[in-house]
Write an enzyme that holds these catalytic residues in place. Sequence first.
Site, mmCIF file in Angstrom:
data_model
loop_
_atom_site.group_PDB
_atom_site.id
_atom_site.type_symbol
_atom_site.label_atom_id
_atom_site.label_comp_id
_atom_site.label_asym_id
_atom_site.label_seq_id
_atom_site.Cartn_x
_atom_site.Cartn_y
_atom_site.Cartn_z
ATOM 1 N N SER A 150 0.845 -1.196 0.000
ATOM 2 C CA SER A 150 0.000 0.000 0.000
ATOM 3 C C SER A 150 0.885 1.254 0.000
ATOM 4 O O SER A 150 1.676 1.430 -0.936
ATOM 5 C CB SER A 150 -0.949 -0.063 1.192
ATOM 6 O OG SER A 150 -1.987 0.873 1.033
ATOM 7 N N ASP A 226 -10.093 -5.624 -3.159
ATOM 8 C CA ASP A 226 -9.473 -4.618 -2.297
ATOM 9 C C ASP A 226 -10.336 -3.359 -2.346
ATOM 10 O O ASP A 226 -10.539 -2.784 -3.415
ATOM 11 C CB ASP A 226 -8.069 -4.344 -2.846
ATOM 12 C CG ASP A 226 -7.249 -3.411 -1.991
ATOM 13 O OD1 ASP A 226 -7.813 -2.465 -1.420
ATOM 14 O OD2 ASP A 226 -6.030 -3.628 -1.920
ATOM 15 N N HIS A 259 -7.334 -6.102 1.041
ATOM 16 C CA HIS A 259 -6.151 -5.276 1.312
ATOM 17 C C HIS A 259 -5.399 -5.731 2.570
ATOM 18 O O HIS A 259 -4.437 -5.100 2.986
ATOM 19 C CB HIS A 259 -6.614 -3.820 1.492
ATOM 20 C CG HIS A 259 -5.548 -2.782 1.289
ATOM 21 N ND1 HIS A 259 -4.902 -2.592 0.092
ATOM 22 C CD2 HIS A 259 -4.991 -1.872 2.137
ATOM 23 C CE1 HIS A 259 -4.018 -1.610 0.202
ATOM 24 N NE2 HIS A 259 -4.041 -1.165 1.439
#
Lengths: 281, 281
Positions: A150, A226, A259
């Site tokens: 991320s 995600d 995620h």
Amino acid sequence: MTLEIVSSNKSYGGWHKRYRHRSTSLNCDMVFAVYLPPQAEQGVKLPVLYWLSGLTCTDENFMQKAGAQRLAAELGLIIVAPDTSPRGAEVPGDPDNAWDFGLGAGFYLNATQEPYARHYRMHDYVVHELPALIEANFPVSGKRGISGHSMGGHGALVCALRNPGRYQSLSAFAPISNPMACPWGEKAFSRYLGDDRARWREWDASVLLAEATERLPILVDQGDRDDFLATQLKPEVLQAAAKAAGHSLTLRLQPGYDHSYYFIASFIGDHLKHHAEALKG
Amino acid sequence: MTLEIVSSNKSYGGWHKRYRHRSTSLNCDMVFAVYLPPQAEQGVKLPVLYWLSGLTCTDENFMQKAGAQRLAAELGLIIVAPDTSPRGAEVPGDPDNAWDFGLGAGFYLNATQEPYARHYRMHDYVVHELPALIEANFPVSGKRGISGHSMGGHGALVCALRNPGRYQSLSAFAPISNPMACPWGEKAFSRYLGDDRARWREWDASVLLAEATERLPILVDQGDRDDFLATQLKPEVLQAAAKAAGHSLTLRLQPGYDHSYYFIASFIGDHLKHHAEALKG
């Protein structure tokens, strides 16, 4: 530079250790974690994979949740996990105490704006200061890989792309691929770097990849469930940049994955092998 | 009995799911986690390993930190992780808010003393209510294994030893092996069960093993650098009981390892294989 040991846990025949030190880049005390595989006690010089975590994380999330130690022990990889921002009472955070800017959200860049410029220099910390410490204190071969998740995926891409020759392998999980054009990135860049968007281009992986001359093969995994995929992550922009510039990017859209660290743990093995292949060759 | 889904994460091709339900044993709402390997979506009936966590934990610690999903996916094992005590505003905790009794510290027994008897019936929850729920809602073969860590290692041993025939495999990490004779156990047993130590014997793995007729092979891993080894865990008492009664106990003292999940993660693979061998045979 002295390293103060914070904790030490035996793990898969090697050691998970945490250290505190004074950072000259960040002007504060920092804690980082290192996984030393069993080979580190056998006089072998080992490559190092730097792992950059995402928003709100510290050095602990990856070491506790990714399940990377098993294969790192097998492959003989040292893994180093820094914190995600400068820390401490003297470090200014988000004025509204939000979780996507400031503490836990350093974005792996060098801030130019007040009040952040004195402390928020995570790029220099990750690329220069921390490797110098690692290379002075642990049995390393000098080969370096970098990966992250991320915000840390953005960090890994940008650190490698800005510093050709410094890393021999590169990968990312669900990276913020085009931070200039997403809410997380726009908030962070405007505050750390100011309003001149020309300056932002120096910290955007998709822009940097389009202009990069070094040809590192890049592995990116991205879950198709995600929640941040469309609004914040935008791997298709990175993919387009790679294609236009002729870079080797393997973008794998993983069906059903989100995620979380459950996603990372599911594919960390492939990433460790990707790095080991380049770093041990 | 309705199960309300709390969260769902794809993990190693299978699913990590958390559910909330009203527990009739505990008179409160409970959350548990289940790992469903990929085979669960392929019409195969699978064995279930119940994992009991230690003091202060919830259903989340094991699922996030043990790294068990990789091999569970390979072996086709469902893993179920309950919480470690009843929960909620109506449930009395430790009067001093300590972490070693009450909330997060149910000790997997059926309390007989007030104010605990109405809620603290974790034995019945783990041995009967939760398996009934699992077996009604997931594709299970009916074979059950049980394992756990520290307080949960005690729980796994006691649940299996009190209920011959109910589990086909058994293991533990750093179990509280003789709770009648250690500070954690003495505190918990005196409050949950009262002052009559004859009652305590029914919940002490070393006492139960000495009298057990069922012969399940037991695998126990214990770190030799575990801070709680001498004062709280005492695996040597369990080993002596096994030896005296002729039970098969493999106690492995692992050099350098502590009480953390880094220790559990390092050896969870051996435990999963130990269970799979018994449960799939």
